[in-house]
Scaffold this motif. Sequence first.
Motif, mmCIF file in Angstrom:
data_model
loop_
_atom_site.group_PDB
_atom_site.id
_atom_site.type_symbol
_atom_site.label_atom_id
_atom_site.label_comp_id
_atom_site.label_asym_id
_atom_site.label_seq_id
_atom_site.Cartn_x
_atom_site.Cartn_y
_atom_site.Cartn_z
ATOM 1 N N VAL A 96 0.790 -1.071 -0.022
ATOM 2 C CA VAL A 96 0.082 -0.039 -0.218
ATOM 3 C C VAL A 96 1.051 1.256 0.076
ATOM 4 N N GLY A 97 2.200 1.244 -0.289
ATOM 5 C CA GLY A 97 2.939 2.145 -0.438
ATOM 6 C C GLY A 97 3.735 2.777 0.748
ATOM 7 N N ASP A 98 3.613 2.176 1.867
ATOM 8 C CA ASP A 98 4.331 2.752 3.259
ATOM 9 C C ASP A 98 5.419 1.637 3.472
ATOM 10 N N PHE A 99 6.061 2.010 4.377
ATOM 11 C CA PHE A 99 7.250 1.196 5.061
ATOM 12 C C PHE A 99 7.104 1.024 6.545
ATOM 13 N N ASP A 100 7.692 -0.185 6.952
ATOM 14 C CA ASP A 100 7.666 -0.816 8.377
ATOM 15 C C ASP A 100 9.001 -0.540 9.057
ATOM 16 N N THR A 101 9.862 -0.365 8.590
ATOM 17 C CA THR A 101 11.290 -0.115 9.110
ATOM 18 C C THR A 101 12.069 0.914 8.255
ATOM 19 N N ALA A 102 12.619 1.617 9.216
ATOM 20 C CA ALA A 102 12.978 3.021 8.831
ATOM 21 C C ALA A 102 14.280 3.436 9.577
ATOM 22 N N VAL A 103 15.331 4.096 8.847
ATOM 23 C CA VAL A 103 16.232 4.776 9.840
ATOM 24 C C VAL A 103 16.775 6.248 8.945
ATOM 25 N N VAL A 104 16.433 7.151 9.952
ATOM 26 C CA VAL A 104 16.620 8.629 9.397
ATOM 27 C C VAL A 104 17.994 9.252 10.062
ATOM 28 N N SER A 105 18.741 9.950 9.172
ATOM 29 C CA SER A 105 20.093 10.463 9.954
ATOM 30 C C SER A 105 19.615 11.856 9.591
ATOM 31 N N MET A 106 20.144 13.052 10.512
ATOM 32 C CA MET A 106 19.756 14.447 10.300
ATOM 33 C C MET A 106 20.978 15.209 10.611
ATOM 34 N N THR A 107 21.089 16.392 9.974
ATOM 35 C CA THR A 107 22.177 17.163 10.087
ATOM 36 C C THR A 107 21.759 18.669 10.364
ATOM 37 N N TYR A 108 22.359 19.142 11.679
ATOM 38 C CA TYR A 108 22.016 20.484 11.860
ATOM 39 C C TYR A 108 23.293 21.523 11.489
ATOM 40 N N ALA A 109 22.612 22.651 11.537
ATOM 41 C CA ALA A 109 23.464 24.008 11.039
ATOM 42 C C ALA A 109 24.804 23.816 11.705
ATOM 43 N N ASP A 110 24.855 23.351 12.759
ATOM 44 C CA ASP A 110 26.209 23.734 13.671
ATOM 45 C C ASP A 110 27.165 22.329 13.325
ATOM 46 N N GLY A 111 26.607 21.470 12.534
ATOM 47 C CA GLY A 111 27.363 20.167 12.437
ATOM 48 C C GLY A 111 26.846 18.778 13.528
ATOM 49 N N ARG A 112 26.009 19.249 14.249
ATOM 50 C CA ARG A 112 25.514 18.070 15.086
ATOM 51 C C ARG A 112 24.706 17.108 14.053
#
Length: 332
Positions: free
Chosen positions: A204-220
Amino acid sequence: MLKVGLLGAGRIAGVHATAITAHPGSTLVAVSDYLPANAEKIAAQYGCAARSTEEIIADPSIDAVLIATSTDTHSGLIEAATSAGKVVLCEKPVDLSLERACACLAHADKTGKPVMIGFNRRFDPNFGALKKALEAGEIGKAELLSITSFDPAPPPVAYVKVSGGIFRDMMIHDFDMANFLMGAAPVTVAATASSIVDPEIGSVGDFDTAVVSMTYADGRIAVIKNSRRAVYGYDQRVELLGSRGLLQAQNMLENTVVKSTADGVTGAKPTYFFLERYMPAYAAEWAAFVEAVKGGGSMPVTLRDGVDALAMAEAATASAKSGGAPVRVDSV
């Protein structure tokens, strides 16, 4: 005494009804639902009236509404309630559409009536203690955040079809927690996702397992891990590495008994699901709402916070569907 109308009479509405009626500064006067029998059940249990949504919003004696209806109704109900002069606590997310959520924010701002979004995890005692330790400088500057959120079992596919997807429905809590702890929204979001728990979710077009990485303006950097299946229970952990140390919020367990024998050391599993894990957080969330309304202060979780988390969910969805390429949050 804050007079409250509850919109929606499903499972989460029952949690909120308990919090409203348990608080000494609020009283539940009416409840509505698109299925009248559901509203009548809540009304009988908590000693209030079953009325239509329109009647509750139009009633000038009702000070506040708590919106616990389906997500596709949230924005419209926020707009109607604030236009009627009511303060609002609305379950997450603000809407399935970021554009619609932004329009709702603009409308609510014009009315001047405060709106709080129900990111209840901010009020969890363990996450709250971690936040206080961070603010007190106990680990220096935050540098690397890791959030783990695994459900014990996937929801029905019928629910998945209308949920808006794993990023808008499930991970949005973690997006808000990241903003809460890091004190800012990220610049980029990169998502890798698949459907390996239940093939029907993928169909149905969705996921059940996911990993997200995010970066911040100051490098965090922040990393969020979600799964719709953890056979051992509801896995909810936060780990934050700082310049001078590490903070961790571990799982809440079914009990604290640890058995040590020649065969090994064993302990209890995490609590099974969100009702067991986060009931104290729901009560604290409502208490914070009542305090803000009565004290005239700003809401501890604003409608803008809800829009920010939804923008991150939109970016993650776009990234996952493009093969994991980073997406700037401001581009969505």
